[in-house]
Design an enzyme around this catalytic site. Structure first.
Site, PDB file in Angstrom:
ATOM      1  N   ASP A  76       0.833  -1.199   0.000  1.00 52.30           N
ATOM      2  CA  ASP A  76       0.000   0.000   0.000  1.00 52.30           C
ATOM      3  C   ASP A  76       0.867   1.247   0.000  1.00 52.30           C
ATOM      4  O   ASP A  76       1.791   1.377   0.815  1.00 52.30           O
ATOM      5  CB  ASP A  76      -0.898  -0.012   1.240  1.00 52.30           C
ATOM      6  CG  ASP A  76      -2.094   0.909   1.101  1.00 52.30           C
ATOM      7  OD1 ASP A  76      -1.912   2.049   0.610  1.00 52.30           O
ATOM      8  OD2 ASP A  76      -3.209   0.505   1.472  1.00 52.30           O
ATOM      9  N   TYR A 164     -12.028  14.659  -4.969  1.00 55.08           N
ATOM     10  CA  TYR A 164     -11.127  13.968  -5.891  1.00 55.08           C
ATOM     11  C   TYR A 164     -10.318  14.968  -6.702  1.00 55.08           C
ATOM     12  O   TYR A 164      -9.094  14.838  -6.850  1.00 55.08           O
ATOM     13  CB  TYR A 164     -11.921  13.055  -6.828  1.00 55.08           C
ATOM     14  CG  TYR A 164     -11.074  12.376  -7.874  1.00 55.08           C
ATOM     15  CD1 TYR A 164     -10.191  11.359  -7.518  1.00 55.08           C
ATOM     16  CD2 TYR A 164     -11.159  12.740  -9.218  1.00 55.08           C
ATOM     17  CE1 TYR A 164      -9.411  10.730  -8.470  1.00 55.08           C
ATOM     18  CE2 TYR A 164     -10.375  12.113 -10.180  1.00 55.08           C
ATOM     19  CZ  TYR A 164      -9.508  11.111  -9.799  1.00 55.08           C
ATOM     20  OH  TYR A 164      -8.721  10.487 -10.747  1.00 55.08           O
ATOM     21  N   LYS A 168      -6.105  15.611  -6.886  1.00 57.63           N
ATOM     22  CA  LYS A 168      -5.299  15.597  -8.108  1.00 57.63           C
ATOM     23  C   LYS A 168      -4.588  16.937  -8.327  1.00 57.63           C
ATOM     24  O   LYS A 168      -3.445  16.971  -8.790  1.00 57.63           O
ATOM     25  CB  LYS A 168      -6.169  15.234  -9.310  1.00 57.63           C
ATOM     26  CG  LYS A 168      -6.600  13.773  -9.308  1.00 57.63           C
ATOM     27  CD  LYS A 168      -5.403  12.849  -9.335  1.00 57.63           C
ATOM     28  CE  LYS A 168      -5.742  11.395  -9.358  1.00 57.63           C
ATOM     29  NZ  LYS A 168      -4.547  10.520  -9.386  1.00 57.63           N
TER      30      LYS A 168
END
Length: 345
Positions: A76, A164, A168
């Site tokens: 991970d 989201y 980014k």
């Protein structure tokens, strides 16, 4: 074509590439393409959204000798030690690991931030500490937010519309800072609605093309959010493979620390996409019956129109898309008809 030259050069010179998110849709396609170019590929995935059958599919599509150049670690990116160990001896990183989906981030912003920001920073720091030369990462067209400008130009973004998109945009800021501060050659690619083989059609956050294909093949209802006039720059996976490999190998210093649109420079409404998919299925499936879609509410956080200006990427890397949306749909639909059972498991 520049990409053909780059592929010939890679066939002569083996490099070590790390692909994070390698069990996912984009990551598995990148790993397969690199192995076919006789590269050494290290894969990392935690299987939160990736699948073992994607790894098996890579194996089935390369030679036994090429497969021996692939190694996989289940791990991970939220764990820094994992990132540090996996980046040792790596030349180029293609960082795809992330929790995608605007709705997912709206429902659970903390988990999206842990993977997409904390995990991203872990990977950047590990790459820097291990002397990795190049770090290419996946950004998103969602960073354009409410900007009405078409086509989208990298330097002009609007107000962000989802957690989201925030993650980014944060990636892009960190990428630029790590190049300026540490000299790590970071390059971001803003993906525009990528589609193609191995894209999962199931779940609440499935992308529109595989979800519709699966529903239509199984004679289920297809839902369109809004009036169907929402448009997207649907980008076939082969174009994304090209942009990643070109960014991973470019010697254009002006590209370092920058971010580029990774689309094809066109757009299609959801209504026209539905018609195109239905037409392709009618040509490829016996007894396929065209049915009307079901319209429902617009989805929270969605951009209304998306269309990439790809001049900046072309200038920096000589990127030249090889597949328009019709070609991509044709290849994708053939693959889904043959592999839908596997990809749905």
């Amino acid at each position: 074509m520049k990409f053909d030259e780059v592929k010939e050069e890679l066939l002569r010179n083996k490099k070590t590439w790390l692909v994070t998110g390698v069990a996912g849709f984009i990551g598995s396609n990148l790993a397969e393409a690199l192995l076919k170019l006789n590269q050494k590929v290290i894969g990392l995935d935690n299987f939160s959204t990736g699948y073992q059958h994607n790894i098996e599919d890579i194996k089935n599509n390369v030679t036994s000798q090429q497969w021996r150049s692939f190694s996989f670690t289940e791990g991970d990116i939220k764990d820094y030690e994992t990132c540090y160990e996996i980046t040792k001896g790596v030349d180029i990183i293609l960082h795809q690991a992330a929790l995608g989906s605007v709705p997912r981030s709206i429902n659970d912003p903390i988990t999206s931030n842990l993977s997409n920001v904390t995990g991203f920073l872990n990977m950047l720091t590990a790459a820097k500490n291990n002397g990795v030369k190049r770090f290419v990462y996946a950004s998103s067209s969602s960073v354009y937010g409410d900007s009405m400008e078409l086509p989208k130009v990298e330097e002009r973004t609007g107000n962000l519309l989802s957690p989201y998109a925030v993650t980014k945009m944060t990636n892009e800021l960190y990428g630029g800072v790590f190049y300026k501060t540490y000299g790590l050659e970071t390059i971001g690619i803003r993906y525009f609605n990528v589609f193609g083989k191995r894209q999962n059609p199931n779940g609440a956050y499935a992308a529109v093309i595989p979800k519709w294909l699966s529903s239509l093949i199984n004679n289920e209802d297809v839902f369109i959010n809004g009036d169907g006039e929402t448009s997207r720059d649907f980008t076939y996976i082969e174009n994304v493979i090209q942009s990643n490999i070109l960014c991973g190998t470019t010697t254009t210093k002006e590209a370092y620390g920058e971010v580029f649109n990774g689309g094809i420079g066109g757009r299609l409404t959801l209504n026209k996409l539905y018609s195109s998919i239905s037409r392709e299925l009618k040509e490829n499936l016996e007894n396929f019956v065209t049915k009307e879609p079901v319209y429902r509410e617009f989805r929270a956080g969605d951009i209304r129109h998306s269309n990439a200006n790809i001049d900046k990427l072309k200038k920096a890397t000589q990127y030249e898309p090889t597949h328009d949306i019709d070609m991509g749909l044709h290849e994708s639909i053939k693959w889904y008809i043959e592999n839908l059972k596997q990809v749905s498991e």
